[in-house]
Design an enzyme around this catalytic site. Structure first.
Site, PDB file in Angstrom:
ATOM      1  N   CYS A 112       0.778  -1.292   0.181  1.00  0.00           N
ATOM      2  CA  CYS A 112       0.203   0.110   0.043  1.00  0.00           C
ATOM      3  C   CYS A 112       0.895   1.203   0.017  1.00  0.00           C
ATOM      4  CB  CYS A 112      -1.034  -0.028   1.212  1.00  0.00           C
ATOM      5  SG  CYS A 112      -2.121  -1.413   1.162  1.00  0.00           S
ATOM      6  N   HIS A 253      -3.433   7.237   2.365  1.00  0.00           N
ATOM      7  CA  HIS A 253      -3.674   5.764   2.018  1.00  0.00           C
ATOM      8  C   HIS A 253      -5.072   5.469   2.609  1.00  0.00           C
ATOM      9  CE1 HIS A 253      -3.857   1.728   0.995  1.00  0.00           C
ATOM     10  NE2 HIS A 253      -3.562   1.403   2.253  1.00  0.00           N
ATOM     11  N   ASN A 283     -10.139  -0.317  -0.117  1.00  0.00           N
ATOM     12  CA  ASN A 283      -8.682  -0.128  -0.103  1.00  0.00           C
ATOM     13  C   ASN A 283      -8.179  -0.562  -1.411  1.00  0.00           C
ATOM     14  OD1 ASN A 283      -6.000  -0.326   0.379  1.00  0.00           O
ATOM     15  ND2 ASN A 283      -5.911  -1.488   1.911  1.00  0.00           N
TER      16      ASN A 283
HETATM   17  N1  COA Z   1     -17.979  -8.836   9.593  1.00  0.00           N
HETATM   18  C1  COA Z   1     -18.448  -9.018  11.039  1.00  0.00           C
HETATM   19  N2  COA Z   1     -17.744  -9.163  11.920  1.00  0.00           N
HETATM   20  C2  COA Z   1     -16.523  -9.304  11.803  1.00  0.00           C
HETATM   21  C3  COA Z   1     -15.753  -8.929  10.569  1.00  0.00           C
HETATM   22  C4  COA Z   1     -16.695  -9.017   9.303  1.00  0.00           C
HETATM   23  N3  COA Z   1     -16.096  -8.694   8.259  1.00  0.00           N
HETATM   24  N4  COA Z   1     -14.342  -9.370  10.706  1.00  0.00           N
HETATM   25  C5  COA Z   1     -14.021  -9.692  11.717  1.00  0.00           C
HETATM   26  N5  COA Z   1     -15.413  -9.729  12.645  1.00  0.00           N
HETATM   27  C6  COA Z   1     -15.552  -9.804  14.035  1.00  0.00           C
HETATM   28  C7  COA Z   1     -14.409 -10.690  14.686  1.00  0.00           C
HETATM   29  O1  COA Z   1     -14.429 -11.977  14.413  1.00  0.00           O
HETATM   30  C8  COA Z   1     -14.468 -10.336  15.883  1.00  0.00           C
HETATM   31  O2  COA Z   1     -15.394 -11.008  16.833  1.00  0.00           O
HETATM   32  P1  COA Z   1     -15.223 -11.615  18.297  1.00  0.00           P
HETATM   33  O3  COA Z   1     -14.915 -10.304  19.098  1.00  0.00           O
HETATM   34  O4  COA Z   1     -16.242 -12.199  18.360  1.00  0.00           O
HETATM   35  O5  COA Z   1     -13.954 -12.249  18.187  1.00  0.00           O
HETATM   36  C9  COA Z   1     -14.951  -8.743  16.060  1.00  0.00           C
HETATM   37  O6  COA Z   1     -15.467  -8.616  14.634  1.00  0.00           O
HETATM   38  C10 COA Z   1     -13.706  -7.744  15.997  1.00  0.00           C
HETATM   39  O7  COA Z   1     -12.783  -8.263  15.092  1.00  0.00           O
HETATM   40  P2  COA Z   1     -11.278  -7.369  15.086  1.00  0.00           P
HETATM   41  O8  COA Z   1     -10.655  -8.143  14.118  1.00  0.00           O
HETATM   42  O9  COA Z   1     -10.946  -7.025  16.480  1.00  0.00           O
HETATM   43  O10 COA Z   1     -12.112  -6.123  14.409  1.00  0.00           O
HETATM   44  P3  COA Z   1     -11.448  -4.792  13.999  1.00  0.00           P
HETATM   45  O11 COA Z   1     -12.113  -3.539  14.850  1.00  0.00           O
HETATM   46  O12 COA Z   1      -9.807  -4.873  14.212  1.00  0.00           O
HETATM   47  O13 COA Z   1     -11.510  -4.494  12.566  1.00  0.00           O
HETATM   48  C11 COA Z   1     -10.215  -4.554  10.506  1.00  0.00           C
HETATM   49  C12 COA Z   1     -11.079  -5.421  11.512  1.00  0.00           C
HETATM   50  C13 COA Z   1      -9.554  -5.394   9.652  1.00  0.00           C
HETATM   51  C14 COA Z   1     -11.216  -3.808   9.816  1.00  0.00           C
HETATM   52  C15 COA Z   1      -9.288  -3.562  11.188  1.00  0.00           C
HETATM   53  O14 COA Z   1      -8.490  -4.430  11.807  1.00  0.00           O
HETATM   54  C16 COA Z   1      -8.507  -3.006  10.119  1.00  0.00           C
HETATM   55  O15 COA Z   1      -8.889  -2.157   9.340  1.00  0.00           O
HETATM   56  N6  COA Z   1      -6.928  -3.241  10.070  1.00  0.00           N
HETATM   57  C17 COA Z   1      -6.078  -2.812   9.187  1.00  0.00           C
HETATM   58  C18 COA Z   1      -6.643  -3.105   7.893  1.00  0.00           C
HETATM   59  C19 COA Z   1      -5.582  -2.646   7.068  1.00  0.00           C
HETATM   60  O16 COA Z   1      -5.506  -1.304   7.032  1.00  0.00           O
HETATM   61  N7  COA Z   1      -5.056  -3.269   5.889  1.00  0.00           N
HETATM   62  C20 COA Z   1      -4.339  -3.002   4.892  1.00  0.00           C
HETATM   63  C21 COA Z   1      -3.277  -2.466   5.134  1.00  0.00           C
HETATM   64  S1  COA Z   1      -2.671  -1.494   3.891  1.00  0.00           S
END
Ligand code: COA
Length: 328
Positions: A112, A253, A283
Site C-alpha cells: 500500500c 492511503h 482499499n
Molecule cells: N464482519 C463481521 N464481523 C467481523 C468481520 C466482518 N467482516 N471481521 C471480523 N469480525 C469480527 C471478529 O471475528 C471479532 O469478533 P469477536 O470479537 O467475536 O472475536 C470482531 O468482529 C472484532 O474483530 P477485530 O478483528 O478485532 O475487528 P477490528 O475492529 O480490528 O476491525 C479490521 C477489523 C480488519 C477492519 C481492522 O483490524 C483493520 O482495518 N485493520 C487494518 C487493515 C488494513 O488497513 N489493511 C490494509 C493494510 S494496507
C-alpha cells in the site's frame, strides 16, 4: 531541479460490489463494515482484464488532458502487488499497450506504500535531469488475490488506481519538497501472500490451503498503521516547519477511516482538509493515493501544501510533502 506532478488520471472498473452483496458471501453486515472501516462499496474488474488496464486507462486520460503522445513518455513506473504476471513487469506491458516506444520502465513492490515509493523513485530521474516526462502509476486488481470466503479481508479491498505525470518544475518552490520513507520487513508475517513466490511455488497443496490469497492479521496491522502513519506525517510537517493550518490537504492511503482520522488528528488538521473516497472504492492498495488525487484534483490550487501518507505490507510506510503545481 524539482519534480512536480503536472497531471493526474484515475480509473476504476464499472462493476460495483456493495456491502450488501458481501452479506450474501460471508457472515458480515453493512453496518459492521461501515462502522469499522468507512467502506460502503468497492469496484471489481471483469475476468480477462488486469492491472495494466487500470494503468493504461489512467495514463490515456493524462495524455488527452495534456495533448501529449505516448511517444513523449521517457519512463513508466508501476507500483503494484497484483502485476499482470510474475514477469515481465507490468510497466513493460503498459508501455506496449500504450505504444510508449521511447519509454523504459519497471515495477515497484511496496504494497500500500507502493505509490509513494514509486513517486520518490520517479522524482529522482527528473531531479537529476535525466528525464523530462515520467509516469508513475499505482494500481491493483485486488480481486485477483482476495478470498471472498474470508470476511477478514474481502470487505476491505477493491480494484482501481491511477497515474501522475512528473515533469521538471519551472519554479524552484513548487513540486515535491520532501519525503520520508520507511520499511520494517519483520512485519511481513502480519500481511502477505503466502504462496506463489520462490519460497512457496504453486502446488496443488498451496492452492488447496488457499495460500494464494491475501492473509492479514487485521488488529496488528491496524495498530501498526495508526501509530506509524500518524508519526511519519507529523515528522514531515515538523521537519518542514508546517503547522496544521499550513497544510491544505492530506491525501492518505485509504485503508480504514479510523486510521485516517487518527492521522489527521495527530496533524491537527480540520476535517475538510482530509481527502476521503474510501466509502466508494475500499482499499485499492497501491491505487488509493493517485485515485484520491484524481478525484479531488479540481479542488487543488497552485502552491497548495499537500501531504501524501501511506502504510502497508512489509511493513512499509512513509510521507511525501509537495506543493501543488497547477490550477485545474
Ligand atoms: N464482519 C463481521 N464481523 C467481523 C468481520 C466482518 N467482516 N471481521 C471480523 N469480525 C469480527 C471478529 O471475528 C471479532 O469478533 P469477536 O470479537 O467475536 O472475536 C470482531 O468482529 C472484532 O474483530 P477485530 O478483528 O478485532 O475487528 P477490528 O475492529 O480490528 O476491525 C479490521 C477489523 C480488519 C477492519 C481492522 O483490524 C483493520 O482495518 N485493520 C487494518 C487493515 C488494513 O488497513 N489493511 C490494509 C493494510 S494496507
Amino acid at each position: 531541479m524539482r519534480a512536480a506532478i503536472t497531471a493526474v488520471g484515475g480509473y476504476v472498473p464499472e462493476k460495483v460490489l456493495t456491502n450488501k452483496d458481501l452479506e450474501k458471501l460471508v457472515d458480515t453486515s453493512d453496518e459492521w463494515i461501515q462502522s469499522r472501516t468507512g467502506i460502503k462499496e468497492r469496484r471489481v474488474m471483469e475476468d480477462g482484464t488486469a492491472t495494466s488496464d487500470i494503468c493504461v486507462a489512467s495514463i490515456e486520460k493524462i495524455l488527452k488532458k495534456r495533448s501529449l503522445k505516448a511517444e513523449d513518455i521517457d519512463l513508466i513506473i508501476v507500483a503494484t502487488v497484483t502485476p499482470d504476471h510474475v514477469f515481465p513487469a507490468t510497466a513493460n506491458i503498459v508501455s506496449d499497450k500504450l505504444g510508449a516506444i521511447n519509454a523504459w520502465g519497471f515495477d515497484v513492490s511496496a504494497a500500500c506504500s507502493g505509490f509513494l515509493y514509486a513517486l520518490e523513485t520517479g522524482s529522482k530521474f527528473i531531479e537529476c535531469g535525466k528525464h523530462k516526462k515520467v509516469i508513475v502509476c499505482g494500481a491493483d486488481k485486488m480481486s485477483a488475490i482476495v478470498n471472498y470466503e474470508d470476511r477478514n479481508t474481502c470487505i476491505i479491498f477493491g480494484d482501481g488506481g491511477g497515474a501522475v505525470l512528473l515533469e521538471p518544475s519551472e519554479d524552484e518552490n513548487i513540486g515535491i519538497i520532501d519525503s520520508i520513507l520507511k520499511s520494517d520487513g519483520s512485519g511481513r508475517e502480519f500481511l502477505h501472500q503466502k504462496a506463489g513466490g520462490s519460497m512457496n511455488p504453486p502446488t496443488h497443496e498451496t492452492i488447496d490451503a488457499r495460500e494464494h490469497f491475501v492473509f492479514q492479521e487485521g488488529k496488528t496491522v491496524f495498530k501498526f498503521a495508526v501509530t506509524n502513519m500518524a508519526q511519519v506525517s507529523r515528522d514531515i510537517m515538523d521537519r518542514n516547519n508546517l503547522t496544521g493550518a499550513d497544510v491544505d490537504y492530506l491525501a492518505a492511503h485509504q485503508a480504514n477511516l479510523r486510521i485516517i482520522d487518527a492521522t489527521a488528528k495527530r496533524m491537527e488538521l480540520d476535517q475538510e482538509k482530509v481527502l476521503i473516497n474510501i466509502q466508494k472504492y475500499g482499499n485499492t492498495t497501491a491505487g488509493t493515493i493517485p485515485l484520491l488525487l484524481s478525484d479531488f484534483e479540481s479542488k487543488f490550487k497552485k502552491g497548495d501544501n499537500i501531504i501524501l501518507a501511506a502504510f502497508g505490507g512489509g511493513f512499509t510506510w512513509g510521507a511525501i510533502y509537495l506543493k501543488w503545481a497547477y490550477n485545474s
